[in-house]
Design a protein around this motif. Structure first.
Motif, PDB file in Angstrom:
ATOM      1  N   ARG A  48      11.532   4.830   4.953  1.00  0.00           N
ATOM      2  CA  ARG A  48      10.487   3.943   4.450  1.00  0.00           C
ATOM      3  C   ARG A  48       9.195   4.236   5.208  1.00  0.00           C
ATOM      4  N   PHE A  49       8.098   4.209   4.475  1.00  0.00           N
ATOM      5  CA  PHE A  49       6.790   4.510   5.038  1.00  0.00           C
ATOM      6  C   PHE A  49       5.885   3.303   4.798  1.00  0.00           C
ATOM      7  N   LYS A  50       5.433   2.688   5.877  1.00  0.00           N
ATOM      8  CA  LYS A  50       4.637   1.456   5.768  1.00  0.00           C
ATOM      9  C   LYS A  50       3.210   1.760   5.299  1.00  0.00           C
ATOM     10  N   LEU A  51       2.755   0.952   4.337  1.00  0.00           N
ATOM     11  CA  LEU A  51       1.400   1.086   3.796  1.00  0.00           C
ATOM     12  C   LEU A  51       0.541  -0.115   4.191  1.00  0.00           C
ATOM     13  N   GLU A  52       0.634  -0.497   5.440  1.00  0.00           N
ATOM     14  CA  GLU A  52      -0.106  -1.670   5.922  1.00  0.00           C
ATOM     15  C   GLU A  52      -1.619  -1.480   5.786  1.00  0.00           C
ATOM     16  N   LYS A  53      -2.113  -0.305   6.095  1.00  0.00           N
ATOM     17  CA  LYS A  53      -3.554  -0.061   6.054  1.00  0.00           C
ATOM     18  C   LYS A  53      -4.066  -0.091   4.612  1.00  0.00           C
TER      19      LYS A  53
END
Length: 287
Positions: free
Chosen positions: A113-118
């Motif tokens: 999983r790759f976080k897209l917080e930005k």
């Protein structure tokens, strides 16, 4: 105009499709995993980690909401990208699957999983529900759904190729510098309600094929009564809809890919029943 294809009972909602070496791969907004259809039985590789006792209602609250899927190749390796809706704080995780298929044997070598917080933070300002993503040269196109009072939107990440490399190599987009633009897209109206897109795929060097629905809801993320689904063609370079056509009544078309010289479309029934419908259409459906 359409054929009714074999249903599947291994998954209840598919929100995106892609063709891969004569296999149909799909992603569900309810799970972190991949659906696979080949010449044999359907399979679903589920990496969600939900407790066995979880109810359909509770799963709706915690689902990753991965709404669309694409295929990328880098350094002779193939990857599936499952993009989340970004509609809520807990719906900001991209799925990345390293895959292969030899002699019709499909394998998932790894997943993360790759976080897209930005990106989630930078897109705030209007309701967001990314229903589709399309890799278009160096651009990454994000299809924001819209609602009854707000048109669909096309978000273009102009450094999309760099973003892909970042997503494959890292765990989050915290150090990625986004460069993007936004454009309102009017898909028209049906029975007094706005049409909003639900998926897309690259068609030619300049056009994108898209799916769209009319769903009676006053926001961009809740389910509503579906009146009809549509298929259309969008000129990415010119920024305009070239054609749109109703293809199904009372069905929510959410995923599309090329399959057996036709377009295969999956239906999201928004139902707790473990079944998924498929329809196929000829390639000249919009001609």
């Amino acid at each position: 105009m359409h054929n009714i294809e074999k249903t599947s009972n291994v998954i209840r909602s598919l929100s995106g499709l892609v063709d891969y070496q004569d296999l149909v791969l799909g992603v569900s907004d309810e799970y972190h995993g991949l659906f696979v259809r080949g010449s044999g039985v359907d399979q679903f590789y589920n990496f969600s980690g939900y407790p066995a006792s979880i109810t359909y209602k509770d799963q709706k609250k915690v689902k990753p909401d991965q709404e669309s899927i694409s295929l990328v190749s880098l350094d002779r390796k193939d990857y599936v990208i499952a993009f989340p809706s970004l509609s809520k704080l807990n719906r900001d995780e991209l799925g990345v699957f390293y895959i292969s298929a030899e002699n019709a044997q499909f394998q998932i070598h790894s997943h993360k999983r790759f976080k897209l917080e930005k990106l989630f933070k930078q897109l705030q300002g209007r309701e967001i529900n990314i229903e589709g993503h399309v890799l278009f040269g160096n651009d990454l196109l994000l299809l924001n759904r819209g609602n009854e009072t707000s048109s669909s939107e096309l978000i273009t990440v102009s450094n999309g190729a760099s973003w892909i490399k970042n997503a494959l190599a890292k765990d989050s987009d915290s150090d990625f510098d986004y460069s993007f633009s936004k454009a309102t897209v009017d898909l028209g109206r049906f029975d007094g309600h706005s049409i909003h897109w639900t998926d897309g795929m690259r068609e030619t060097g300049q056009t994108m094929l898209f799916l769209a629905t009319v769903e009676k809801t006053d926001n961009a993320y809740d389910d509503g009564v579906v009146l009809a689904s549509f298929m259309g063609r969008y000129d990415v370079k010119a920024g305009r809809v070239l054609k749109i056509k109703k293809i199904l009544d009372s069905k929510k078309a959410e995923g599309i890919c090329r399959w057996n010289s036709r377009y295969l479309v999956s239906i999201d029934s928004d139902s707790p029943e473990m079944i998924n419908e498929f329809y196929s259409f000829p390639h000249d459906v919009l001609d």
